[in-house]
Scaffold this motif. Structure first.
Motif, PDB file in Angstrom:
ATOM      1  N   SER A 314       0.833  -1.197   0.000  1.00 45.42           N
ATOM      2  CA  SER A 314       0.000   0.000   0.000  1.00 45.42           C
ATOM      3  C   SER A 314       0.867   1.245   0.000  1.00 45.42           C
ATOM      4  O   SER A 314       2.036   1.204   0.400  1.00 45.42           O
ATOM      5  CB  SER A 314      -0.930   0.014   1.222  1.00 45.42           C
ATOM      6  N   LYS A 315       0.291   2.363  -0.447  1.00 44.22           N
ATOM      7  CA  LYS A 315       1.018   3.623  -0.509  1.00 44.22           C
ATOM      8  C   LYS A 315       1.401   4.072   0.896  1.00 44.22           C
ATOM      9  O   LYS A 315       0.577   4.093   1.807  1.00 44.22           O
ATOM     10  CB  LYS A 315       0.141   4.676  -1.175  1.00 44.22           C
ATOM     11  N   SER A 316       2.668   4.466   1.054  1.00 46.13           N
ATOM     12  CA  SER A 316       3.137   4.875   2.365  1.00 46.13           C
ATOM     13  C   SER A 316       2.717   6.309   2.663  1.00 46.13           C
ATOM     14  O   SER A 316       2.806   7.186   1.799  1.00 46.13           O
ATOM     15  CB  SER A 316       4.660   4.754   2.440  1.00 46.13           C
ATOM     16  N   ALA A 317       2.258   6.536   3.872  1.00 48.07           N
ATOM     17  CA  ALA A 317       1.837   7.880   4.277  1.00 48.07           C
ATOM     18  C   ALA A 317       2.963   8.646   4.951  1.00 48.07           C
ATOM     19  O   ALA A 317       2.771   9.812   5.322  1.00 48.07           O
ATOM     20  CB  ALA A 317       0.642   7.781   5.226  1.00 48.07           C
ATOM     21  N   GLY A 319       7.480   9.341   5.302  1.00 44.17           N
ATOM     22  CA  GLY A 319       8.679   9.425   4.483  1.00 44.17           C
ATOM     23  C   GLY A 319       9.426   8.109   4.395  1.00 44.17           C
ATOM     24  O   GLY A 319      10.018   7.791   3.363  1.00 44.17           O
ATOM     25  N   THR A 320       9.394   7.337   5.464  1.00 42.77           N
ATOM     26  CA  THR A 320      10.068   6.038   5.483  1.00 42.77           C
ATOM     27  C   THR A 320       9.028   4.928   5.398  1.00 42.77           C
ATOM     28  O   THR A 320       8.212   4.780   6.316  1.00 42.77           O
ATOM     29  CB  THR A 320      10.893   5.867   6.771  1.00 42.77           C
ATOM     30  N   PRO A 321       8.994   4.153   4.312  1.00 46.51           N
ATOM     31  CA  PRO A 321       7.991   3.086   4.204  1.00 46.51           C
ATOM     32  C   PRO A 321       8.229   1.998   5.242  1.00 46.51           C
ATOM     33  O   PRO A 321       9.360   1.754   5.677  1.00 46.51           O
ATOM     34  CB  PRO A 321       8.191   2.556   2.778  1.00 46.51           C
ATOM     35  N   ARG A 322       7.166   1.352   5.618  1.00 46.32           N
ATOM     36  CA  ARG A 322       7.226   0.343   6.673  1.00 46.32           C
ATOM     37  C   ARG A 322       7.364  -1.043   6.078  1.00 46.32           C
ATOM     38  O   ARG A 322       6.784  -1.346   5.033  1.00 46.32           O
ATOM     39  CB  ARG A 322       5.978   0.424   7.547  1.00 46.32           C
ATOM     40  N   ARG A 323       8.112  -1.898   6.780  1.00 43.62           N
ATOM     41  CA  ARG A 323       8.265  -3.307   6.413  1.00 43.62           C
ATOM     42  C   ARG A 323       7.909  -4.145   7.645  1.00 43.62           C
ATOM     43  O   ARG A 323       8.610  -4.088   8.659  1.00 43.62           O
ATOM     44  CB  ARG A 323       9.701  -3.618   5.985  1.00 43.62           C
ATOM     45  N   GLY A 349       9.886   1.570  -3.087  1.00 44.47           N
ATOM     46  CA  GLY A 349      10.495   2.587  -2.254  1.00 44.47           C
ATOM     47  C   GLY A 349       9.495   3.489  -1.562  1.00 44.47           C
ATOM     48  O   GLY A 349       9.786   4.031  -0.487  1.00 44.47           O
ATOM     49  N   ASP A 350       8.319   3.675  -2.137  1.00 47.80           N
ATOM     50  CA  ASP A 350       7.294   4.515  -1.528  1.00 47.80           C
ATOM     51  C   ASP A 350       6.078   3.706  -1.088  1.00 47.80           C
ATOM     52  O   ASP A 350       4.986   4.250  -0.957  1.00 47.80           O
ATOM     53  CB  ASP A 350       6.859   5.602  -2.505  1.00 47.80           C
ATOM     54  N   GLN A 351       6.280   2.411  -0.902  1.00 48.71           N
ATOM     55  CA  GLN A 351       5.177   1.511  -0.553  1.00 48.71           C
ATOM     56  C   GLN A 351       5.445   0.858   0.803  1.00 48.71           C
ATOM     57  O   GLN A 351       6.570   0.451   1.095  1.00 48.71           O
ATOM     58  CB  GLN A 351       5.012   0.413  -1.622  1.00 48.71           C
ATOM     59  N   ASP A 352       4.394   0.756   1.607  1.00 49.24           N
ATOM     60  CA  ASP A 352       4.445  -0.065   2.815  1.00 49.24           C
ATOM     61  C   ASP A 352       4.239  -1.521   2.421  1.00 49.24           C
ATOM     62  O   ASP A 352       3.352  -1.834   1.613  1.00 49.24           O
ATOM     63  CB  ASP A 352       3.369   0.351   3.813  1.00 49.24           C
ATOM     64  N   VAL A 353       5.038  -2.403   2.973  1.00 50.40           N
ATOM     65  CA  VAL A 353       4.966  -3.831   2.638  1.00 50.40           C
ATOM     66  C   VAL A 353       4.698  -4.609   3.917  1.00 50.40           C
ATOM     67  O   VAL A 353       5.444  -4.472   4.905  1.00 50.40           O
ATOM     68  CB  VAL A 353       6.261  -4.321   1.969  1.00 50.40           C
ATOM     69  N   TYR A 354       3.655  -5.435   3.890  1.00 47.55           N
ATOM     70  CA  TYR A 354       3.310  -6.321   5.004  1.00 47.55           C
ATOM     71  C   TYR A 354       3.281  -7.740   4.476  1.00 47.55           C
ATOM     72  O   TYR A 354       2.637  -8.020   3.449  1.00 47.55           O
ATOM     73  CB  TYR A 354       1.946  -5.952   5.595  1.00 47.55           C
ATOM     74  N   LEU A 355       3.964  -8.633   5.154  1.00 48.75           N
ATOM     75  CA  LEU A 355       4.010 -10.044   4.746  1.00 48.75           C
ATOM     76  C   LEU A 355       3.672 -10.912   5.945  1.00 48.75           C
ATOM     77  O   LEU A 355       4.204 -10.710   7.038  1.00 48.75           O
ATOM     78  CB  LEU A 355       5.399 -10.404   4.210  1.00 48.75           C
ATOM     79  N   SER A 379      -0.218  -8.538  -5.047  1.00 50.78           N
ATOM     80  CA  SER A 379      -0.795  -7.415  -4.317  1.00 50.78           C
ATOM     81  C   SER A 379      -0.490  -6.091  -4.997  1.00 50.78           C
ATOM     82  O   SER A 379      -1.369  -5.206  -5.081  1.00 50.78           O
ATOM     83  CB  SER A 379      -0.263  -7.405  -2.880  1.00 50.78           C
ATOM     84  N   ALA A 380       0.739  -5.915  -5.510  1.00 51.08           N
ATOM     85  CA  ALA A 380       1.114  -4.651  -6.153  1.00 51.08           C
ATOM     86  C   ALA A 380       0.327  -4.416  -7.437  1.00 51.08           C
ATOM     87  O   ALA A 380      -0.022  -3.270  -7.763  1.00 51.08           O
ATOM     88  CB  ALA A 380       2.610  -4.641  -6.433  1.00 51.08           C
ATOM     89  N   MET A 381       0.032  -5.492  -8.181  1.00 52.83           N
ATOM     90  CA  MET A 381      -0.687  -5.366  -9.448  1.00 52.83           C
ATOM     91  C   MET A 381      -2.173  -5.639  -9.314  1.00 52.83           C
ATOM     92  O   MET A 381      -2.903  -5.556 -10.318  1.00 52.83           O
ATOM     93  CB  MET A 381      -0.085  -6.334 -10.476  1.00 52.83           C
ATOM     94  N   ASP A 382      -2.607  -6.007  -8.078  1.00 52.29           N
ATOM     95  CA  ASP A 382      -4.019  -6.318  -7.838  1.00 52.29           C
ATOM     96  C   ASP A 382      -4.511  -7.431  -8.765  1.00 52.29           C
ATOM     97  O   ASP A 382      -5.608  -7.368  -9.319  1.00 52.29           O
ATOM     98  CB  ASP A 382      -4.886  -5.068  -7.999  1.00 52.29           C
ATOM     99  N   MET A 383      -3.673  -8.447  -8.950  1.00 54.29           N
ATOM    100  CA  MET A 383      -3.999  -9.594  -9.808  1.00 54.29           C
ATOM    101  C   MET A 383      -3.943 -10.855  -8.964  1.00 54.29           C
ATOM    102  O   MET A 383      -2.860 -11.256  -8.508  1.00 54.29           O
ATOM    103  CB  MET A 383      -3.015  -9.698 -10.970  1.00 54.29           C
TER     104      MET A 383
END
Length: 454
Positions: A314-317, A319-323, A349-355, A379-383
């Motif tokens: 998801s788009k990060s809100a 400056g530092t995206p979360r992992r 680089g501008d996305q929050d990533v949750y796994l 998830s990134a391509m919504d496919m």
């Protein structure tokens, strides 16, 4: 200066100091150094008057003596982790978080082994006998001929076990035992080391198989000195995430079997239930697979396990995206994200990533790289990936998809659970029941997922 015959021992790591200090220089813990007497013998009991010193009798590796048959307890998952049963005269150490079900598991092991004709002793220093009986009634084992005792004095326990003949002895727990040969209190480094040494010596001298229960620290490590883990033959850990009903039994050390086996149990109102098919427990029950979900065909020990890997991009809100990672290695996630960005042009680089690994299982296999990457791409391509597709493969830093071991067993497990497709490296042996989509590089996997070509 230290008094004559006194030493200062850290109760956290067991380091010996010449004088008292507020902080242990070995482990960094505060207020953990306690004065102990040096005059006590290294064991738990005073040695008897020895006679003339005898020499050693060396033997060769060849022997005509057959190996003793293993003790089959009747709890299949426990026997699997032990390597096919408990070896007579062995010493096992079982650890786990408070409330995870260690006493429940061992009571079931004791009850089933006793019902199978073995003589089993259950010695508890934490519970009264009536408490153990109450738990046995709840589990339905009140008629099992298990011999119960509530004791903590090591001298009394050893004296009884040397007179009586048992097949299995369970001590819950080693931190509650105390020896009158040492001035330290129960649970201290000195007492745990000495009591464990005497129990292991009892097992090795032709005695019963001894199962010791050990506490854990707040870091999840076995409490007490590390030398206890070296003395025993097997170190088992009983794990379970809060909020999930299942429990996993792992072997961190096993002199009589493999250390990569796991036993899966499900905690219920009547105790633990063995899970013979863990894949059905870790997979979701939904009919349609959502974007960001991929089914990984893994191997735990000798058994294949299917588990769902979930990802959310998801788009990060900030400056530092979360992992955030649950159930997988954070370093491998960083590597997969770097390969996706450098080799496939997909930037995070501008996305929050949750796994997340569904069900709370922790996956340690490199073969899960492709499943994690497929979930991230989905998830990134919504496919969404196809409902009947499993994914496995190792990703190199060059973007190459490398083959993994026991691919046929992974495919057989997938076919048994109704999966008919597999996204994986090229295989030399084809399984007719599963359609294999081979990918040699990560860019090929990205193209197939984005274009829905399998």
């Amino acid at each position: 200066m230290a008094r004559d015959g006194a030493i200062y021992v850290c109760q956290s790591c067991g380091a010996v100091h010449g004088k008292w200090a507020g902080q242990c220089s070995a482990c960094g813990q505060w207020n953990c150094i306690v004065e102990e007497s040096r005059s006590a013998p290294p064991g738990a009991l005073k040695p008897a008057a020895s006679s003339r010193t005898r020499g050693l009798n060396f033997e060769t590796l060849q022997s005509d003596t057959p190996e003793p048959p293993r003790i089959i307890t009747g709890v299949t998952e426990f026997d699997r982790v032990c390597g096919g049963g408990v070896v007579p005269g062995s010493a096992l150490l079982l650890s786990g978080d408070p409330g995870v079900g260690k006493s429940t598991l061992l009571l079931e092991v004791a009850a089933r082994a006793a019902l199978a004709g073995r003589r089993v002793a259950y010695i508890s220093g934490e519970e009264a006998v009536e408490q153990i009986r109450s738990r046995a009634r709840r589990m339905g084992f009140e008629k099992a001929p298990v011999e119960l005792a509530s004791a903590t004095a090591l001298r009394e326990i050893l004296g009884t076990l040397k007179r009586e003949k048992f097949d299995i002895v369970i001590v819950d727990s080693v931190q509650t035992l105390w020896s009158d040969a040492h001035e330290a209190g129960p649970g201290s480094i000195t007492q745990v080391r000495a009591c464990a040494s005497e129990m292991v010596r009892l097992a090795k001298s032709g005695g019963p198989a001894v199962v010791l229960v050990g506490h854990v620290t707040k870091d999840g490590q076995v409490a007490g000195p590390r030398v206890v883990e070296h003395m025993v033959d097997a170190v088992l850990s009983f794990e379970g995430e809060r909020g999930y009903p299942f429990r996993i039994l792992r072997a961190g050390k096993n002199r009589f079997g493999a250390t990569d086996e796991i036993g899966v149990f499900e905690m219920g109102d009547a105790g633990l239930r063995e899970v013979s098919n863990p894949s059905a427990l870790f997979l979701g029950e939904g009919k349609d697979r959502a974007p960001g979900a991929a089914v990984f065909a893994g191997i735990e020990g000798s058994r294949p396990v299917l588990v769902e890997v979930q990802a959310l991009v998801s788009k990060s809100a900030y400056g530092t995206p979360r992992r955030a990672v649950v159930g997988w290695d954070t370093g491998r996630l960083a590597m997969v994200l770097a390969v996706l960005e450098a080799r496939c042009g997909i930037g995070f680089g501008d996305q929050d990533v949750y796994l997340n690994v569904a069900g709370g299982l922790r996956v340690n296999e490199p073969a899960a790289d492709l499943a994690a990457a497929a979930a991230l791409i989905s998830s990134a391509m919504d496919m969404p990936l196809p409902q009947g597709c499993v994914v496995f493969g190792e990703i190199s830093l060059s973007g190459e998809i490398r083959a993994v071991g026991r691919a046929e067993a992974r495919l057989r497990e997938a076919q048994k659970l109704g999966f008919d497709q597999a996204l994986c490296p090229a295989l030399t042996v084809k399984d007719k029941g599963v359609k294999i989509t081979s990918v040699n590089r990560l860019t090929e996997a990205v193209e197939r997922i984005s274009q829905n070509r399998y």
